[in-house]
Design an enzyme around this catalytic site. Structure first.
Site, short mmCIF file in Angstrom:
data_model
loop_
_atom_site.label_atom_id
_atom_site.label_comp_id
_atom_site.label_asym_id
_atom_site.label_seq_id
_atom_site.Cartn_x
_atom_site.Cartn_y
_atom_site.Cartn_z
N ASP A 67 103.08 133.70 -0.47
CA ASP A 67 104.28 133.89 -1.28
C ASP A 67 104.40 132.86 -2.40
OD1 ASP A 67 104.74 131.75 0.46
OD2 ASP A 67 106.23 132.81 1.64
N ASN A 136 114.85 131.46 11.17
CA ASN A 136 115.48 132.78 11.34
C ASN A 136 114.46 133.88 11.65
OD1 ASN A 136 114.20 133.19 8.92
ND2 ASN A 136 116.03 133.67 7.74
N HIS A 138 111.59 134.47 9.93
CA HIS A 138 110.84 135.07 8.83
C HIS A 138 109.37 134.64 8.87
CE1 HIS A 138 112.03 131.54 5.94
NE2 HIS A 138 110.75 131.41 6.22
N GLU A 143 112.47 138.13 5.12
CA GLU A 143 113.69 137.73 5.80
C GLU A 143 114.15 138.82 6.78
OE1 GLU A 143 114.46 134.76 5.54
OE2 GLU A 143 115.08 134.09 3.55
C1 GLP Z 1 108.89 128.86 4.23
C2 GLP Z 1 107.65 129.72 3.92
C3 GLP Z 1 107.02 130.22 5.19
C4 GLP Z 1 107.04 129.11 6.23
C5 GLP Z 1 108.44 128.85 6.66
C6 GLP Z 1 108.60 127.64 7.59
O1 GLP Z 1 110.03 129.22 3.58
N1 GLP Z 1 107.87 130.81 3.02
O2 GLP Z 1 105.72 130.69 4.93
O3 GLP Z 1 106.32 129.50 7.36
O4 GLP Z 1 109.33 128.83 5.58
O5 GLP Z 1 108.52 126.45 6.88
P1 GLP Z 1 108.42 125.03 7.57
O6 GLP Z 1 107.04 124.91 8.09
O7 GLP Z 1 108.69 124.06 6.46
O8 GLP Z 1 109.44 124.99 8.65
#
Ligand code: GLP
Length: 260
Positions: A67, A136, A138, A143
């Site tokens: 993304d 959450n 995702h 989402e």
């Molecule tokens: C982000 C990314 C995800 C990631 C998630 C968790 O927003 N888009 O690909 O897995 O949120 O992030 P973190 O590892 O910082 O908790």
């Protein structure tokens, strides 16, 4: 789903990096799907260390990131382009032509999303998709309420996700409201998926993903449909799994076991 529970975050990170390195050793020209977020930072540091030690080479792989924020040009300090350049692509001197992310600054983000989805197909599809998970549930930026059949497209971020990611932005910066993300159908087409989650803040999302109903309420639960999904956890992220003892019996300390 293969559930591997490691004793601490460092061991979980090392296990995840080992799976990636093993894939590249077996198939140096593999197509990798890559993730961002705080959880992945030590994974990339581990891969850089392995590459510098000559244990693995990433030079022949092709990559597609999950993304990118809509509105951020690649050179923006908080773009996922910059994240990847600083943590993996730059340190290893990888050929930029082999590393792909959606263009957040595309004039028409919807067209860019469709182009990106097609480009993954043209590259032969993803051999190994690396994933984190949001608090959450995702994956990528899919989402809650995302269609489990979704292609790569533009998604509106929830306030919970924007708040969680605000730590990467300066106090005067606004977290973008939209992102281009690989869809859940795109992720499910990968030949193998590995999701890494560490820490107590992920425990309820992990339980919903692994043991909850298959539901758009927890987009990561779509991985229950994936034919080859491995979930790598530390004990804190595994804390709310009701069948934890079973997973630990099948894979003691997160190791592979042979029949017999
Ligand atoms: C982000 C990314 C995800 C990631 C998630 C968790 O927003 N888009 O690909 O897995 O949120 O992030 P973190 O590892 O910082 O908790």
């Amino acid at each position: 789903m293969k559930i591997l529970i490691l004793p601490d975050p460092a061991a979980a990170v090392a296990r995840c990096a080992q799976i990636i390195a093993q894939t590249l050793t077996e198939t140096p020209q593999a197509v990798l799907g890559l993730a961002t977020g705080g959880t992945m930072e030590p994974v990339y540091a581990d891969l850089v260390r392995r590459a510098e030690a000559g244990e693995v080479s990433l030079e022949r792989m092709t990559s597609f990131n999950l993304d990118e924020y809509v509105g951020l040009p690649p050179e923006h300090p908080q773009s996922y382009h910059t994240y990847m350049a600083e943590r993996l692509f730059g340190p290893l001197g990888l050929d930029p032509a082999r590393t792909h992310l959606p263009r957040g600054d595309a004039e028409d983000p919807a067209t860019e999303a469709a182009r990106y989805d097609a480009a993954i197909g043209q590259a032969g599809g993803i051999d190994l998709q690396l994933l984190g998970i949001g608090g959450n549930g995702h994956i990528g930026f899919n989402e809650p309420s995302s269609s489990l059949a979704s292609p790569t497209r533009v998604k509106t971020l929830t306030s919970a996700t924007r708040e969680a990611n605000a730590r990467f932005f300066g106090p005067d910066e606004t977290v973008p409201r939209f992102a281009i993300t690989m869809g859940i159908a795109t992720i499910l087409r990968s030949r193998r998926a590995v999701l890494l989650a560490t820490g107590a803040s992920k425990a309820s999302a992990v339980a919903a993903m692994v043991e909850g109903p298959l539901s758009a309420r927890c987009p990561a639960s779509a991985l229950q449909l994936h034919p080859s999904a491995t979930v790598v956890l530390d004990t804190e992220a595994a804390a709310e799994l009701e069948l934890r003892q079973y997973y630990e019996t099948v894979h003691p300390k997160g190791q592979e076991v042979m029949l017999g």
